[in-house]
Design an enzyme around this catalytic site. Structure first.
Site, PDB file in Angstrom:
ATOM      1  N   ILE A   1       0.843  -1.205   0.000  1.00 23.64           N
ATOM      2  CA  ILE A   1       0.000   0.000   0.000  1.00 23.64           C
ATOM      3  C   ILE A   1       0.880   1.258   0.000  1.00 23.64           C
ATOM      4  O   ILE A   1       0.588   2.243  -0.682  1.00 23.64           O
ATOM      5  CB  ILE A   1      -0.969  -0.016   1.206  1.00 23.64           C
TER       6      ILE A   1
ATOM      7  N   ASP B   1      11.442   3.008   5.439  1.00 25.99           N
ATOM      8  CA  ASP B   1      11.054   1.623   5.756  1.00 25.99           C
ATOM      9  C   ASP B   1      12.151   0.987   6.604  1.00 25.99           C
ATOM     10  O   ASP B   1      13.328   1.321   6.470  1.00 25.99           O
ATOM     11  CB  ASP B   1      10.856   0.812   4.468  1.00 25.99           C
TER      12      ASP B   1
ATOM     13  N   TYR C   1      -4.234  -7.768  15.691  1.00 25.89           N
ATOM     14  CA  TYR C   1      -4.075  -6.726  14.672  1.00 25.89           C
ATOM     15  C   TYR C   1      -5.203  -5.701  14.768  1.00 25.89           C
ATOM     16  O   TYR C   1      -4.967  -4.488  14.769  1.00 25.89           O
ATOM     17  CB  TYR C   1      -4.071  -7.398  13.296  1.00 25.89           C
TER      18      TYR C   1
ATOM     19  N   THR D   1      -2.921  -6.088  -2.250  1.00 23.56           N
ATOM     20  CA  THR D   1      -1.485  -5.875  -2.442  1.00 23.56           C
ATOM     21  C   THR D   1      -0.931  -7.138  -3.102  1.00 23.56           C
ATOM     22  O   THR D   1      -1.583  -8.196  -3.068  1.00 23.56           O
ATOM     23  CB  THR D   1      -0.799  -5.691  -1.078  1.00 23.56           C
TER      24      THR D   1
ATOM     25  N   VAL E   1      -7.076  -5.218   1.145  1.00 24.17           N
ATOM     26  CA  VAL E   1      -6.557  -4.548  -0.054  1.00 24.17           C
ATOM     27  C   VAL E   1      -5.703  -5.529  -0.842  1.00 24.17           C
ATOM     28  O   VAL E   1      -4.853  -6.225  -0.268  1.00 24.17           O
ATOM     29  CB  VAL E   1      -5.695  -3.325   0.345  1.00 24.17           C
TER      30      VAL E   1
HETATM   31  N1  LIG Z   1      -3.234  -5.102   2.933  1.00 16.71           N
HETATM   32  C1  LIG Z   1      -4.426  -4.968   3.536  1.00 16.71           C
HETATM   33  O1  LIG Z   1      -5.355  -5.690   3.254  1.00 16.71           O
HETATM   34  C2  LIG Z   1      -4.628  -3.868   4.563  1.00 16.71           C
HETATM   35  C3  LIG Z   1      -5.934  -3.572   4.967  1.00 16.71           C
HETATM   36  C4  LIG Z   1      -6.156  -2.558   5.894  1.00 16.71           C
HETATM   37  C5  LIG Z   1      -5.075  -1.856   6.389  1.00 16.71           C
HETATM   38  N2  LIG Z   1      -3.803  -2.152   5.990  1.00 16.71           N
HETATM   39  C6  LIG Z   1      -2.694  -1.382   6.557  1.00 16.71           C
HETATM   40  O2  LIG Z   1      -1.971  -0.761   5.524  1.00 16.71           O
HETATM   41  C7  LIG Z   1      -0.615  -0.598   5.910  1.00 16.71           C
HETATM   42  C8  LIG Z   1       0.292  -1.183   4.834  1.00 16.71           C
HETATM   43  O3  LIG Z   1      -0.010  -2.565   4.678  1.00 16.71           O
HETATM   44  P1  LIG Z   1       0.500  -3.453   3.441  1.00 16.71           P
HETATM   45  O4  LIG Z   1      -0.570  -4.392   3.117  1.00 16.71           O
HETATM   46  O5  LIG Z   1       1.076  -2.586   2.379  1.00 16.71           O
HETATM   47  O6  LIG Z   1       1.654  -4.295   4.187  1.00 16.71           O
HETATM   48  P2  LIG Z   1       3.163  -4.576   3.770  1.00 16.71           P
HETATM   49  O7  LIG Z   1       3.665  -5.612   4.724  1.00 16.71           O
HETATM   50  O8  LIG Z   1       3.273  -4.811   2.310  1.00 16.71           O
HETATM   51  O9  LIG Z   1       3.875  -3.176   4.087  1.00 16.71           O
HETATM   52  C9  LIG Z   1       4.186  -2.769   5.389  1.00 16.71           C
HETATM   53  C10 LIG Z   1       5.553  -2.103   5.341  1.00 16.71           C
HETATM   54  O10 LIG Z   1       5.850  -1.622   6.666  1.00 16.71           O
HETATM   55  C11 LIG Z   1       7.225  -1.868   6.909  1.00 16.71           C
HETATM   56  N3  LIG Z   1       7.469  -1.895   8.354  1.00 16.71           N
HETATM   57  C12 LIG Z   1       7.138  -2.871   9.238  1.00 16.71           C
HETATM   58  N4  LIG Z   1       7.596  -2.555  10.458  1.00 16.71           N
HETATM   59  C13 LIG Z   1       8.215  -1.346  10.351  1.00 16.71           C
HETATM   60  C14 LIG Z   1       8.913  -0.511  11.260  1.00 16.71           C
HETATM   61  N5  LIG Z   1       9.068  -0.864  12.558  1.00 16.71           N
HETATM   62  N6  LIG Z   1       9.410   0.671  10.827  1.00 16.71           N
HETATM   63  C15 LIG Z   1       9.275   1.023   9.525  1.00 16.71           C
HETATM   64  N7  LIG Z   1       8.664   0.257   8.595  1.00 16.71           N
HETATM   65  C16 LIG Z   1       8.135  -0.920   9.013  1.00 16.71           C
HETATM   66  C17 LIG Z   1       7.504  -3.215   6.241  1.00 16.71           C
HETATM   67  O11 LIG Z   1       8.900  -3.406   6.011  1.00 16.71           O
HETATM   68  C18 LIG Z   1       6.685  -3.084   4.961  1.00 16.71           C
HETATM   69  O12 LIG Z   1       7.447  -2.542   3.884  1.00 16.71           O
HETATM   70  C19 LIG Z   1      -0.475  -1.301   7.267  1.00 16.71           C
HETATM   71  O13 LIG Z   1      -0.548  -0.337   8.299  1.00 16.71           O
HETATM   72  C20 LIG Z   1      -1.665  -2.203   7.301  1.00 16.71           C
HETATM   73  O14 LIG Z   1      -2.068  -2.517   8.615  1.00 16.71           O
HETATM   74  C21 LIG Z   1      -3.556  -3.154   5.088  1.00 16.71           C
END
Ligand SMILES: NC(=O)c1ccc[n+]([C@@H]2O[C@H](COP(=O)([O-])OP(=O)(O)OC[C@H]3O[C@@H](n4cnc5c(N)ncnc54)[C@H](O)[C@@H]3O)[C@@H](O)[C@H]2O)c1
Length: 246
Positions: free
Chosen positions: A16, A35, A150, A185, A183
């Site tokens: 995202i 990141d 979560y 991804t 989402v």
């Molecule tokens: N994918 C979904 O379905 C969904 C739905 C609702 C909300 N979200 C939220 O969207 C956001 C992004 O999710 P995503 O699906 O892209 O996940 P993702 O795992 O692809 O991306 C998350 C990123 O955060 C980074 N990260 C983790 N811990 C970290 C830290 N301590 N410091 C800095 N960076 C850190 C990871 O390295 C990764 O690149 C999250 O907050 C997630 O909870 C995702």
């Protein structure tokens, strides 16, 4: 077009985060993807033609240093997108290890707090009337068995959004959240291929009949950070195809 802003996106190398970075870049802003995965941050930034930073949001000193270093290099951060998060911790209430819960609380709640504090302090010091957008989840409002660790962290993100909004409003800083449902991804697409029972089960909970594309989430983030949202603060905007209606 308005002046380009410095937009810091945590977790910017993720599914995202990359979409949000692309959307701000395309809107003419100067994007910095941060990141904990330094190599992924660099690769994403190179691909998108934006800047990058290695940052663990749970490290308060590193967050403070990052906020200052960014300012010295690019100018004051105008927009912070708190997108970094851990989604992978699952487990039933009666089974989940406390340590696993702590790991998610540490990143999703304490980490979001830590970088928000660092950037808000700089915004206040500079008189920057900035915007902060937190990436929450509708799971914080609607439970799914096995996902409570979560989901409760995201309920806290919604609360943190209101906390920051009420305290920072007097400085002209707006704080909002975007709360997606699931989402698509690359990671989720792989784990839940089209036609799979898991994909069908989720889709059946969503009145609009499908999971969100990243490109259906990112514009909401850009909007909440924009002048068009100048009178909006403290909200958590669901981008969920109507899932909360059910
Ligand atoms: N994918 C979904 O379905 C969904 C739905 C609702 C909300 N979200 C939220 O969207 C956001 C992004 O999710 P995503 O699906 O892209 O996940 P993702 O795992 O692809 O991306 C998350 C990123 O955060 C980074 N990260 C983790 N811990 C970290 C830290 N301590 N410091 C800095 N960076 C850190 C990871 O390295 C990764 O690149 C999250 O907050 C997630 O909870 C995702």
């Amino acid at each position: 077009m308005s002046e380009p802003r410095i937009v810091l996106i945590t977790g910017g190398a993720g599914g995202i985060g990359r979409g949000i970075a692309t959307a701000f870049r395309d809107a003419g802003d100067r994007v910095v993807v941060a990141d904990v995965d330094a190599d992924a941050a660099r690769a994403t930034a190179d691909e998108l033609g934006v800047a990058h930073l290695a940052l663990d949001i749970t490290d308060a000193e590193a967050a403070a240093r990052a906020a200052e270093a960014l300012e010295a290099e690019y100018g004051p951060v105008g927009v912070l997108v708190n997108n970094a998060g851990i989604l992978s911790v699952h487990g039933a209430l009666t089974e989940l290890e406390p340590g696993a819960y702590r790991s998610i609380v540490d990143v999703n709640i304490v980490g979001t707090f830590t970088i928000t504090q660092a950037v808000a302090r700089r915004m206040i010091a500079n008189g920057t009337r900035g915007a902060i957008v937190n990436i929450s989840s509708i799971g914080g409002r609607q439970p799914t068995p096995g996902m409570g660790a979560y989901e409760s962290s995201k309920a806290a993100v919604d609360s943190l959004t209101r906390w920051a909004a009420i305290e920072l409003a007097g400085h002209g800083i707006r704080v909002n959240a975007v709360a997606p449902g699931p989402v698509l991804t690359p990671m989720l697409r792989m784990g839940m291929p089209e036609g799979s029972p898991a994909r069908e089960a989720w889709s059946s909970r969503i009145p609009l009949g499908k999971l969100a594309e990243v490109e259906e989430v990112a514009p909401a983030v850009v909007f909440l950070a924009s002048e068009g949202a100048a009178h909006i603060t403290g909200v958590s905007l669901a981008v969920d195809g109507g899932q909360l209606l059910t």
